[in-house]
Design an enzyme around this catalytic site. Structure first.
Site, PDB file in Angstrom:
ATOM      1  N   GLN A 165       0.722  -1.172   0.015  1.00  0.00           N
ATOM      2  CA  GLN A 165       0.175   0.021   0.030  1.00  0.00           C
ATOM      3  C   GLN A 165       0.708   1.269  -0.107  1.00  0.00           C
ATOM      4  OE1 GLN A 165      -3.393  -0.631   3.221  1.00  0.00           O
ATOM      5  NE2 GLN A 165      -1.700  -2.247   3.580  1.00  0.00           N
ATOM      6  N   ASN A 166       2.258   1.179   0.023  1.00  0.00           N
ATOM      7  CA  ASN A 166       2.924   2.100   0.201  1.00  0.00           C
ATOM      8  C   ASN A 166       3.332   2.833  -1.170  1.00  0.00           C
ATOM      9  OD1 ASN A 166       3.130   1.367   2.908  1.00  0.00           O
ATOM     10  ND2 ASN A 166       4.976   0.552   2.826  1.00  0.00           N
ATOM     11  N   VAL A 167       3.351   4.202  -1.091  1.00  0.00           N
ATOM     12  CA  VAL A 167       3.603   4.903  -2.643  1.00  0.00           C
ATOM     13  C   VAL A 167       5.310   5.300  -2.421  1.00  0.00           C
ATOM     14  CG1 VAL A 167       1.314   5.890  -2.410  1.00  0.00           C
ATOM     15  CG2 VAL A 167       3.121   7.148  -1.256  1.00  0.00           C
ATOM     16  N   CYS A 203      -5.672  14.556 -18.696  1.00  0.00           N
ATOM     17  CA  CYS A 203      -5.321  13.621 -19.900  1.00  0.00           C
ATOM     18  C   CYS A 203      -4.725  12.337 -19.452  1.00  0.00           C
ATOM     19  CB  CYS A 203      -4.843  14.225 -21.290  1.00  0.00           C
ATOM     20  SG  CYS A 203      -2.986  14.646 -20.778  1.00  0.00           S
ATOM     21  N   ASN A 211       3.260  -7.058  13.128  1.00  0.00           N
ATOM     22  CA  ASN A 211       2.925  -5.604  13.664  1.00  0.00           C
ATOM     23  C   ASN A 211       2.985  -5.635  15.149  1.00  0.00           C
ATOM     24  OD1 ASN A 211       1.336  -3.157  14.111  1.00  0.00           O
ATOM     25  ND2 ASN A 211       0.224  -3.457  12.182  1.00  0.00           N
ATOM     26  N   GLY A 252       2.837  -4.711   8.906  1.00  0.00           N
ATOM     27  CA  GLY A 252       2.718  -3.117   9.149  1.00  0.00           C
ATOM     28  C   GLY A 252       1.699  -2.340   8.521  1.00  0.00           C
ATOM     29  N   CYS A 263       0.591  20.303 -16.941  1.00  0.00           N
ATOM     30  CA  CYS A 263       0.846  19.042 -18.144  1.00  0.00           C
ATOM     31  C   CYS A 263       1.436  19.507 -19.390  1.00  0.00           C
ATOM     32  CB  CYS A 263      -0.608  18.295 -18.409  1.00  0.00           C
ATOM     33  SG  CYS A 263      -0.463  16.833 -19.762  1.00  0.00           S
ATOM     34  N   HIS A 322      -1.925   1.588  -4.007  1.00  0.00           N
ATOM     35  CA  HIS A 322      -2.259   2.730  -3.838  1.00  0.00           C
ATOM     36  C   HIS A 322      -1.421   3.994  -4.620  1.00  0.00           C
ATOM     37  CE1 HIS A 322      -4.299   1.571   0.061  1.00  0.00           C
ATOM     38  NE2 HIS A 322      -4.810   1.468  -0.964  1.00  0.00           N
TER      39      HIS A 322
HETATM   40  N1  APR Z   1       6.791  -2.691  12.016  1.00  0.00           N
HETATM   41  C1  APR Z   1       5.500  -3.218  11.889  1.00  0.00           C
HETATM   42  N2  APR Z   1       4.661  -2.288  11.798  1.00  0.00           N
HETATM   43  C2  APR Z   1       4.392  -1.374  12.374  1.00  0.00           C
HETATM   44  C3  APR Z   1       5.721  -0.291  12.401  1.00  0.00           C
HETATM   45  C4  APR Z   1       7.060  -1.256  12.412  1.00  0.00           C
HETATM   46  N3  APR Z   1       8.239  -0.785  12.418  1.00  0.00           N
HETATM   47  N4  APR Z   1       5.325   0.613  12.927  1.00  0.00           N
HETATM   48  C5  APR Z   1       4.193   0.835  13.062  1.00  0.00           C
HETATM   49  N5  APR Z   1       3.446  -0.276  12.740  1.00  0.00           N
HETATM   50  C6  APR Z   1       2.208  -0.567  12.313  1.00  0.00           C
HETATM   51  C7  APR Z   1       1.227   0.367  13.015  1.00  0.00           C
HETATM   52  O1  APR Z   1       0.862  -0.597  14.193  1.00  0.00           O
HETATM   53  C8  APR Z   1       0.069   0.413  12.169  1.00  0.00           C
HETATM   54  O2  APR Z   1      -0.790  -0.798  12.440  1.00  0.00           O
HETATM   55  O3  APR Z   1       1.699  -0.127  10.860  1.00  0.00           O
HETATM   56  C9  APR Z   1       0.621   0.244  10.680  1.00  0.00           C
HETATM   57  C10 APR Z   1       0.514   1.399  10.191  1.00  0.00           C
HETATM   58  O4  APR Z   1      -0.781   1.799   9.780  1.00  0.00           O
HETATM   59  P1  APR Z   1      -1.296   2.872   8.846  1.00  0.00           P
HETATM   60  O5  APR Z   1      -0.543   4.215   9.190  1.00  0.00           O
HETATM   61  O6  APR Z   1      -3.043   3.012   8.847  1.00  0.00           O
HETATM   62  O7  APR Z   1      -0.848   2.569   7.438  1.00  0.00           O
HETATM   63  P2  APR Z   1      -1.399   1.722   6.317  1.00  0.00           P
HETATM   64  O8  APR Z   1      -2.176   0.262   6.710  1.00  0.00           O
HETATM   65  O9  APR Z   1      -0.499   1.166   5.221  1.00  0.00           O
HETATM   66  O10 APR Z   1      -2.413   2.635   5.791  1.00  0.00           O
HETATM   67  C11 APR Z   1      -3.101   2.193   4.652  1.00  0.00           C
HETATM   68  O11 APR Z   1      -4.162   4.196   4.325  1.00  0.00           O
HETATM   69  O12 APR Z   1      -3.814   6.688   4.265  1.00  0.00           O
HETATM   70  C12 APR Z   1      -3.862   5.615   3.515  1.00  0.00           C
HETATM   71  O13 APR Z   1      -3.311   5.155   1.248  1.00  0.00           O
HETATM   72  C13 APR Z   1      -2.805   5.460   2.571  1.00  0.00           C
HETATM   73  O14 APR Z   1      -1.886   3.297   2.149  1.00  0.00           O
HETATM   74  C14 APR Z   1      -2.211   3.832   3.135  1.00  0.00           C
HETATM   75  C15 APR Z   1      -3.699   3.447   3.700  1.00  0.00           C
END
Ligand code: APR
Length: 254
Positions: free
Chosen positions: A99-101, A128, A219, A193, A153, A117
């Site tokens: 989900q990471n950009v 466009c 997590n 995570g 653009c 994402h």
């Molecule tokens: N290792 C593992 N997990 C971790 C760590 C770590 N070092 N640090 C934090 N976490 C966990 C937190 O406990 C939490 O459950 O990572 C999670 C981060 O959650 P979010 O910030 O909600 O991230 P994510 O689940 O990727 O969010 C989903 O939400 O804002 C939108 O599009 C964006 O892709 C993102 C989506």
């Protein structure tokens, strides 16, 4: 220590999916979405910055925030968790859905990463949809909260937007299909995570589970994914993943 039974289960698996969220990059220094924003960005709710409505209302504010985040990402390195996954992938055809950009999985050496994402490095025209190449503004700490006008653009002159999926927008269909296919056809899914708070991405572990896969979560905190996970490793990604890969015997004998 990761338990023997988790390692045994992973060793038995033949089709493995890694599903990562912001916690994967946290130890590289990229803040998660549920972390508080820092500096002058503290005065904004991330929801004010990550929607089509926010961009329509104040494109320079939103673009400034993404430039801030992009600068942050460019200035950090993959952590031992990313490196372990890349090492694993050298030995085994893992599917990585993130989900990471950011590009930290790729910089660690992972390939075929599905960015459900989008990517902060792939801006495109709002009209466009042409991709837009440009030099990133390298921001300094004092630039926190700075508005920056998005580029225009070069094909049609409309505003360029970040190449990410915002709240309220559908996922890019081919990526979603690839993610569903991988989840439904794996025998082990590692959810790493992610808070499991954002749909439809959060359903990926559930889809895997419904088709019979074992779900292992890494997590340090409980999440809704606990409800479908068979094992919860309450460690950080950078702690747990090198231990797993080492136990699998994939590290070079250097
Ligand atoms: N290792 C593992 N997990 C971790 C760590 C770590 N070092 N640090 C934090 N976490 C966990 C937190 O406990 C939490 O459950 O990572 C999670 C981060 O959650 P979010 O910030 O909600 O991230 P994510 O689940 O990727 O969010 C989903 O939400 O804002 C939108 O599009 C964006 O892709 C993102 C989506």
């Amino acid at each position: 220590m990761i338990s023997e039974s988790i390692i045994k289960t992973i060793k038995k698996a033949r089709r493995i999916v890694v599903f990562s969220g912001a916690g994967m990059s946290a130890e590289s220094g990229v803040p998660t979405f549920r972390d508080d924003l820092t500096g002058l960005w503290q005065q904004y709710d991330p929801m004010q910055l990550t929607t089509p409505e926010a961009f329509a209302a104040d494109a320079a504010l939103v673009w400034g925030w993404y430039e801030w985040r992009r600068t942050r990402i460019l200035s950090v390195e993959p952590n031992p968790g990313h490196m372990a996954i890349a090492e694993w992938q050298k030995n085994y055809p893992l599917v990585v859905i993130t989900q990471n950009v950011d590009d930290l999985h790729e910089r660690a050496g992972s390939y075929n990463v599905i960015h459900i994402h989008g990517s902060i490095f792939s801006p495109r025209c709002i009209k466009c949809k042409s991709p837009h190449e440009f030099e990133s503004t390298y921001l300094q700490p004092q630039d926190s909260g700075r508005r920056i006008d998005p580029p225009l653009c070069t094909v049609c002159g409309h505003l360029v937007r970040p190449g990410v999926v915002w709240f309220g927008e559908p996922l890019y269909e081919p990526d979603l299909r690839a993610a569903i296919f991988s989840a439904e056809n794996c025998d082990l899914l590692l959810a790493i995570g992610t808070s499991g708070a954002v749909q439809p991405a959060a359903l990926i572990p559930q889809w895997a589970k419904e088709k019979g896969a074992v779900v292992v979560q890494i997590n340090p905190n409980p999440t809704p994914i606990d409800q479908v996970s068979d094992y919860n490793i309450r460690m950080t990604a950078a702690q747990a993943l090198p231990q797993i890969v080492e136990a699998l015997g994939f590290y070079d004998e250097a």
